[in-house]
Scaffold this active site. Structure first.
Site, PDB file in Angstrom:
ATOM      1  N   PHE A  12      -1.035   5.068  -7.120  1.00 41.97           N
ATOM      2  CA  PHE A  12      -2.047   5.995  -7.631  1.00 41.97           C
ATOM      3  C   PHE A  12      -1.420   7.322  -8.092  1.00 41.97           C
ATOM      4  O   PHE A  12      -1.437   7.646  -9.293  1.00 41.97           O
ATOM      5  CB  PHE A  12      -3.096   6.186  -6.526  1.00 41.97           C
ATOM      6  CG  PHE A  12      -3.952   7.400  -6.637  1.00 41.97           C
ATOM      7  CD1 PHE A  12      -4.545   7.755  -7.843  1.00 41.97           C
ATOM      8  CD2 PHE A  12      -4.190   8.189  -5.508  1.00 41.97           C
ATOM      9  CE1 PHE A  12      -5.357   8.886  -7.927  1.00 41.97           C
ATOM     10  CE2 PHE A  12      -5.003   9.307  -5.589  1.00 41.97           C
ATOM     11  CZ  PHE A  12      -5.577   9.663  -6.806  1.00 41.97           C
ATOM     12  N   ASP A  32       9.080   0.243  -6.634  1.00 47.41           N
ATOM     13  CA  ASP A  32       7.785   0.012  -6.004  1.00 47.41           C
ATOM     14  C   ASP A  32       7.753  -1.462  -5.583  1.00 47.41           C
ATOM     15  O   ASP A  32       8.174  -2.323  -6.355  1.00 47.41           O
ATOM     16  CB  ASP A  32       6.665   0.294  -7.018  1.00 47.41           C
ATOM     17  CG  ASP A  32       5.329   0.572  -6.357  1.00 47.41           C
ATOM     18  OD1 ASP A  32       4.744   1.630  -6.627  1.00 47.41           O
ATOM     19  OD2 ASP A  32       4.869  -0.273  -5.559  1.00 47.41           O
ATOM     20  N   LEU A  34       4.993  -2.971  -4.976  1.00 47.60           N
ATOM     21  CA  LEU A  34       3.668  -3.412  -5.447  1.00 47.60           C
ATOM     22  C   LEU A  34       2.767  -3.851  -4.282  1.00 47.60           C
ATOM     23  O   LEU A  34       1.799  -4.581  -4.490  1.00 47.60           O
ATOM     24  CB  LEU A  34       3.786  -4.520  -6.508  1.00 47.60           C
ATOM     25  CG  LEU A  34       4.595  -4.144  -7.753  1.00 47.60           C
ATOM     26  CD1 LEU A  34       4.636  -5.299  -8.744  1.00 47.60           C
ATOM     27  CD2 LEU A  34       4.004  -2.903  -8.453  1.00 47.60           C
ATOM     28  N   GLY A  37       0.741  -0.515  -5.054  1.00 46.17           N
ATOM     29  CA  GLY A  37       0.771  -0.149  -6.471  1.00 46.17           C
ATOM     30  C   GLY A  37       0.518  -1.353  -7.366  1.00 46.17           C
ATOM     31  O   GLY A  37       0.371  -2.476  -6.897  1.00 46.17           O
ATOM     32  N   ASP A  54      11.766  -2.969  -2.149  1.00 51.13           N
ATOM     33  CA  ASP A  54      11.426  -2.075  -1.033  1.00 51.13           C
ATOM     34  C   ASP A  54      12.358  -0.881  -0.992  1.00 51.13           C
ATOM     35  O   ASP A  54      13.579  -1.051  -1.061  1.00 51.13           O
ATOM     36  CB  ASP A  54      11.606  -2.833   0.294  1.00 51.13           C
ATOM     37  CG  ASP A  54      10.501  -3.840   0.510  1.00 51.13           C
ATOM     38  OD1 ASP A  54       9.371  -3.576   0.052  1.00 51.13           O
ATOM     39  OD2 ASP A  54      10.773  -4.880   1.131  1.00 51.13           O
ATOM     40  N   ALA A  78       5.135   4.808   0.072  1.00 53.67           N
ATOM     41  CA  ALA A  78       4.802   4.677   1.496  1.00 53.67           C
ATOM     42  C   ALA A  78       3.741   3.601   1.639  1.00 53.67           C
ATOM     43  O   ALA A  78       3.062   3.261   0.667  1.00 53.67           O
ATOM     44  CB  ALA A  78       4.257   5.994   2.044  1.00 53.67           C
ATOM     45  N   TYR A 144       1.225   6.535  11.065  1.00 54.00           N
ATOM     46  CA  TYR A 144       1.364   7.033   9.681  1.00 54.00           C
ATOM     47  C   TYR A 144       1.716   8.519   9.685  1.00 54.00           C
ATOM     48  O   TYR A 144       2.669   8.960   9.025  1.00 54.00           O
ATOM     49  CB  TYR A 144       0.052   6.791   8.926  1.00 54.00           C
ATOM     50  CG  TYR A 144       0.014   7.416   7.547  1.00 54.00           C
ATOM     51  CD1 TYR A 144       0.652   6.794   6.481  1.00 54.00           C
ATOM     52  CD2 TYR A 144      -0.650   8.617   7.318  1.00 54.00           C
ATOM     53  CE1 TYR A 144       0.635   7.364   5.216  1.00 54.00           C
ATOM     54  CE2 TYR A 144      -0.674   9.195   6.055  1.00 54.00           C
ATOM     55  CZ  TYR A 144      -0.032   8.557   5.008  1.00 54.00           C
ATOM     56  OH  TYR A 144      -0.047   9.133   3.759  1.00 54.00           O
ATOM     57  N   VAL A 188     -12.732   8.622  -0.173  1.00 50.87           N
ATOM     58  CA  VAL A 188     -14.177   8.622  -0.362  1.00 50.87           C
ATOM     59  C   VAL A 188     -14.576   8.793  -1.836  1.00 50.87           C
ATOM     60  O   VAL A 188     -15.567   8.219  -2.282  1.00 50.87           O
ATOM     61  CB  VAL A 188     -14.836   9.677   0.567  1.00 50.87           C
ATOM     62  CG1 VAL A 188     -14.482  11.095   0.144  1.00 50.87           C
ATOM     63  CG2 VAL A 188     -16.329   9.491   0.627  1.00 50.87           C
ATOM     64  N   ARG A 276     -17.515   8.101  11.823  1.00 47.82           N
ATOM     65  CA  ARG A 276     -16.440   7.123  11.989  1.00 47.82           C
ATOM     66  C   ARG A 276     -15.522   7.600  13.112  1.00 47.82           C
ATOM     67  O   ARG A 276     -15.119   8.773  13.102  1.00 47.82           O
ATOM     68  CB  ARG A 276     -15.669   7.058  10.662  1.00 47.82           C
ATOM     69  CG  ARG A 276     -14.986   5.790  10.370  1.00 47.82           C
ATOM     70  CD  ARG A 276     -14.715   5.643   8.889  1.00 47.82           C
ATOM     71  NE  ARG A 276     -13.736   6.605   8.384  1.00 47.82           N
ATOM     72  CZ  ARG A 276     -13.281   6.586   7.125  1.00 47.82           C
ATOM     73  NH1 ARG A 276     -13.729   5.694   6.257  1.00 47.82           N
ATOM     74  NH2 ARG A 276     -12.399   7.473   6.725  1.00 47.82           N
TER      75      ARG A 276
END
Ligand code: UD1
Length: 312
Positions: A12, A32, A34, A37, A54, A78, A144, A188, A276
């Site tokens: 993105f 990437d 993928l 992505g 990778d 990431a 993360y 969101v 949440r």
């Protein structure tokens, strides 16, 4: 001619950065795997070299550096999923932290003019003091966030120890096209966009609002993130520094929905559910530090949503 390496360049944010670099006539190498992505995010352009692989594959990374004259690294790759990091911490750690170290080692070995790392507001966890600043208390709550924080520390340490010209940007809530809306843990704004599109096509749909909509975030358009990435690449003062990156404006989810309804001219049915679990209630950042080196966001939330809605 030297090249710019963008890890996660098919994703993105990475693909928007690649677009901007190509516009500046740079030669770009994308690595990437993928996993998140999509190669379709990249234009067909002779100035792009795409490598599917990778970034935690140290042989591959070193081969890249030996084959190309890489002068700048934007490390955006990431597993950008908090949920995946909780489910598979060792696996995501390999990409999210070992991958950073592999790149830093290669950058040190081969020498680079700039190394820019994309960190996340997640490192602040639920520590409530606002607005966030670069001096705020760090409280990473998930694998993360821990890997992003650990990576930041490595990135800055490589500046201190080896004078590698590194910079860290901590992204707040980034939105814009090419963000995947398909999981309940997607951003969101991408979920809202998807819902509005369905309603526009006369399909029945509704948005599940977790909580009462009074939670706040600092929503930044992806083009403003790209602007900041390029700015820190150019500014000597950015070397060895960490910057928070948002707009400096706090928006509640209720306000976000109102603004988006105005932009689309559509009305979105809302179903309220429990908050949440694990969600952060309020978040936004001061941007004084990055402003001091010349940054100003171009897009208000409304303008950014317009651009996103019109797929510009
Ligand atoms: C972001 C991350 C999240 C991470 C957190 C830590 C993304 C997409 N999410 O979450 O994985 O744990 O930072 O800093 O990067 N919401 C709804 N309905 C929906 C989707 C979301 O009401 O269908 C609400 C959420 O409950 C939240 C707000 O919208 O209160 C924003 O959600 P989200 O876009 O996921 O961002 P963060 O919560 O900041």
């Amino acid at each position: 001619m030297s090249s710019i390496l963008v890890t996660g360049g098919a994703g993105f944010i990475g693909s928007h950065l690649v677009d901007a670099l190509l516009e500046r006539n740079e030669k770009v190498i994308v690595i990437d795997n993928l996993s998140m992505g999509d190669e379709n995010n990249l234009p067909h352009d002779n100035n792009i070299t795409f490598i599917k692989g990778d970034l935690s594959d140290s042989k591959l990374v070193n081969k890249l550096f030996s084959e190309y004259d890489i002068n700048t690294i934007f490390h955006l790759g990431a597993v950008a999923s908090v949920v995946a990091s909780i489910e598979n911490p060792s696996e995501t750690h390999r990409t999210n932290m070992d991958g950073t170290l592999i790149l830093l080692e290669a950058a040190k070995k081969y020498g680079v003019g700039r190394f820019i790392f994309a960190s996340s507001a997640a490192i602040f966890g639920d520590e409530p003091t606002l607005p966030k600043s670069e001096e705020s208390i760090i409280k990473p709550l998930t694998p993360y966030a821990i890997d992003k924080y650990g990576s930041e520390q490595y990135v800055i340490a490589y500046n201190r120890l080896y004078h590698l010209p590194t910079t860290v940007l901590r992204f707040f809530n980034v939105f814009g096209n090419r963000q995947n809306p398909s999981s309940p843990y997607s951003g969101v704004v991408s979920i809202l966009t998807d819902k509005f599109k369905k309603i526009q096509n006369n399909e029945e749909d509704s948005f599940t609002l977790y909580g009462e909509g009074d939670q706040t975030r600092d929503f930044i358009h992806v083009k403003d993130v790209v602007k900041a990435l390029i700015l820190v690449m150019e500014r000597e003062e950015a070397v060895g520094e960490i910057f928070n990156l948002g707009t400096g404006i706090s928006t509640s989810l209720k306000q976000l929905i109102e603004i988006y309804e105005r932009v689309t001219g559509l009305s979105l049915p809302i179903i309220e559910k429990e908050e949440r679990s694990g969600d952060i209630k309020f978040s936004y950042t001061s941007i004084e530090k990055i402003k001091a080196i010349g940054y100003t966001p171009d897009y208000s939330l409304e303008e950014g949503l317009k651009v996103y809605w019109n797929n510009e």
